[in-house]
Design an enzyme around this catalytic site. Structure first.
Site, mmCIF file in Angstrom:
data_model
loop_
_atom_site.group_PDB
_atom_site.id
_atom_site.type_symbol
_atom_site.label_atom_id
_atom_site.label_comp_id
_atom_site.label_asym_id
_atom_site.label_seq_id
_atom_site.Cartn_x
_atom_site.Cartn_y
_atom_site.Cartn_z
ATOM 1 C CD GLU A 163 15.144 -6.224 3.194
ATOM 2 O OE1 GLU A 163 16.006 -6.573 4.001
ATOM 3 O OE2 GLU A 163 14.058 -5.730 3.529
ATOM 4 C CB CYS A 193 6.156 -8.111 -2.335
ATOM 5 S SG CYS A 193 6.221 -6.409 -1.791
ATOM 6 C CB CYS A 252 11.404 5.228 -0.275
ATOM 7 S SG CYS A 252 9.883 5.812 -1.061
ATOM 8 C CB CYS A 283 4.986 6.518 4.338
ATOM 9 S SG CYS A 283 4.581 6.853 2.610
ATOM 10 C CB CYS A 328 6.964 3.061 5.398
ATOM 11 S SG CYS A 328 7.977 2.137 4.226
ATOM 12 C CB CYS A 338 2.730 -4.291 4.281
ATOM 13 S SG CYS A 338 2.091 -4.912 2.760
HETATM 14 S S1 SF4 Z 1 5.279 3.252 2.025
HETATM 15 FE FE1 SF4 Z 1 7.529 3.332 2.264
HETATM 16 S S2 SF4 Z 1 8.353 2.564 0.341
HETATM 17 FE FE2 SF4 Z 1 6.195 3.095 -0.032
HETATM 18 S S3 SF4 Z 1 6.233 5.239 -0.742
HETATM 19 FE FE3 SF4 Z 1 5.963 5.347 1.476
HETATM 20 S S4 SF4 Z 1 8.066 5.538 2.282
HETATM 21 FE FE4 SF4 Z 1 8.240 4.816 0.168
#
Ligand code: SF4
Length: 346
Positions: free
Chosen positions: A94, A107, A114, A118, A121, A339
């Site tokens: 995306e 963005c 990923c 995190c 996220c 975000c």
């Molecule tokens: S915020 Fe999300 S996309 Fe960014 S590094 Fe952490 S897990 Fe990966």
């Protein structure tokens, strides 16, 4: 659909020139084709009207142009646009267009899924499938630039690498994409208008400094206390704050570029005075500014935005210590484009 033909946009201009010479043609043909691929955005060899039909057929026999396709575009009530982008192998990432009064920002994603984890996220829940190629990153920017012109009557002004993926885990391809975006043969955009946002990979931050990159650096910090940061960004155990700090000092010494810290304040996680004090100490070693970002809940409700008093405390304490701080309202929440919300839900 996968194919054994090579993606022509993986070749440099020199490699294309060499290819034509080997085929008994002239080197300048390579320049012509390169221009079609990068400046003129050709989607097929047929588009290359100043190249002979025989040459176009020969290219067709040897190469493919793996363009992305915008499968689905969603528009938010605040003007934000989210693209679900299909890659040549069917995978989806995306990218988002964020318009404000003074700028339109793309963005973009750098990986499918990923590899980091995190906890706040949505992307972290998608397994990392692969890195994006430079042309796939470039194409996201081109698609958003077109939408910016069409729906907001102005070209794209800024780019942030803050979509899906950790850009420094796909460093070489991100760098190649930025080269294309900033070159006159690509989009001719100033590197000063590009921000690479990392969760903080010390070794790669030093590498960027050694490479004397011209774009800006942002770090998703979220806490300057190791235990807290590890609890929300578990890879902090491997790359603790002391290492991050050392890398950032190195970055500033080499580039003299101010660092931006992206920072979300969550209820009962990092909304106490000791959290602000630690952030102030962390900000002191190199010129920096802090973006306090509004949090967008992902569906499990584990993380909640801190209350207004906590945000006010952050702002007043940072300002009292002469640290520039901005409070960023999130955009595109109604289409899960804000975000931390990118998770291929559309
Ligand atoms: S915020 Fe999300 S996309 Fe960014 S590094 Fe952490 S897990 Fe990966």
């Amino acid at each position: 659909m996968t194919t054994s033909k090579k993606d022509i946009r993986a070749l440099t201009k020199e490699q294309l020139r060499d290819f034509f010479v080997k085929e008994g043609d002239q080197a300048f043909r390579g320049n012509q084709v390169y221009e079609w691929l990068w400046s003129k955005g050709a989607h097929s060899f047929e588009d290359m009207t100043n190249v002979s039909i025989e040459t176009r057929q020969m290219l067709e026999d040897n190469f493919v142009i793996n363009h992305i396709r915008v499968d689905n575009m969603q528009k938010s009530s605040d003007g934000t646009i989210k693209n679900a982008v299909r890659l040549h192998d069917g995978l989806i990432v995306e990218s988002v267009l964020i318009p404000t009064k003074t700028r339109t920002t793309a963005c973009v994603s750098s990986q499918v899924g990923c590899s980091l984890d995190c906890r706040f996220c949505a992307t972290s829940r998608l397994k990392r499938m692969r890195n994006l190629n430079p042309d796939e990153i470039f194409d996201q920017v081109v698609a958003i630039d077109k939408e910016s012109r069409l729906y907001h009557n102005r070209p794209l002004s800024n780019i942030v690498f803050m979509g899906m993926g950790e850009p420094l885990m796909n460093y070489n391809n991100v760098l190649k994409a930025i080269d294309k975006i900033t070159s006159d043969e690509g989009l001719g955009m100033s590197p000063k208008r590009i921000v690479v946002s990392t969760s903080g990979v010390p070794k790669m931050i030093k590498k960027m400094a050694d490479d004397e990159v011209k774009f800006k650096l942002a770090v998703s910090l979220h806490s300057a206390i190791d235990e807290v940061r590890t609890s929300i960004m578990p890879f902090n155990e491997t790359f603790p704050l002391a290492d991050l700090r050392e890398a950032l000092e190195y970055w500033y010494a080499k580039t003299k570029n101010r660092i931006t810290y992206e920072y979300v304040v969550w209820k009962d996680i990092n909304d106490k005075k000791k959290d602000v004090e630690a952030l102030i100490e962390f900000c002191k070693f190199a010129p920096s500014k802090v973006n306090l970002i509004e949090y967008n809940p992902i569906d499990d409700g584990e993380f909640q935005q801190a209350n207004a008093e906590a945000i006010d405390m952050y702002v007043s304490m940072l300002e009292a210590n002469h640290i520039t701080v901005t409070v960023r309202r999130s955009r595109g929440k109604d289409i899960d484009a804000a975000c931390g919300q990118l998770a291929n839900k559309s």
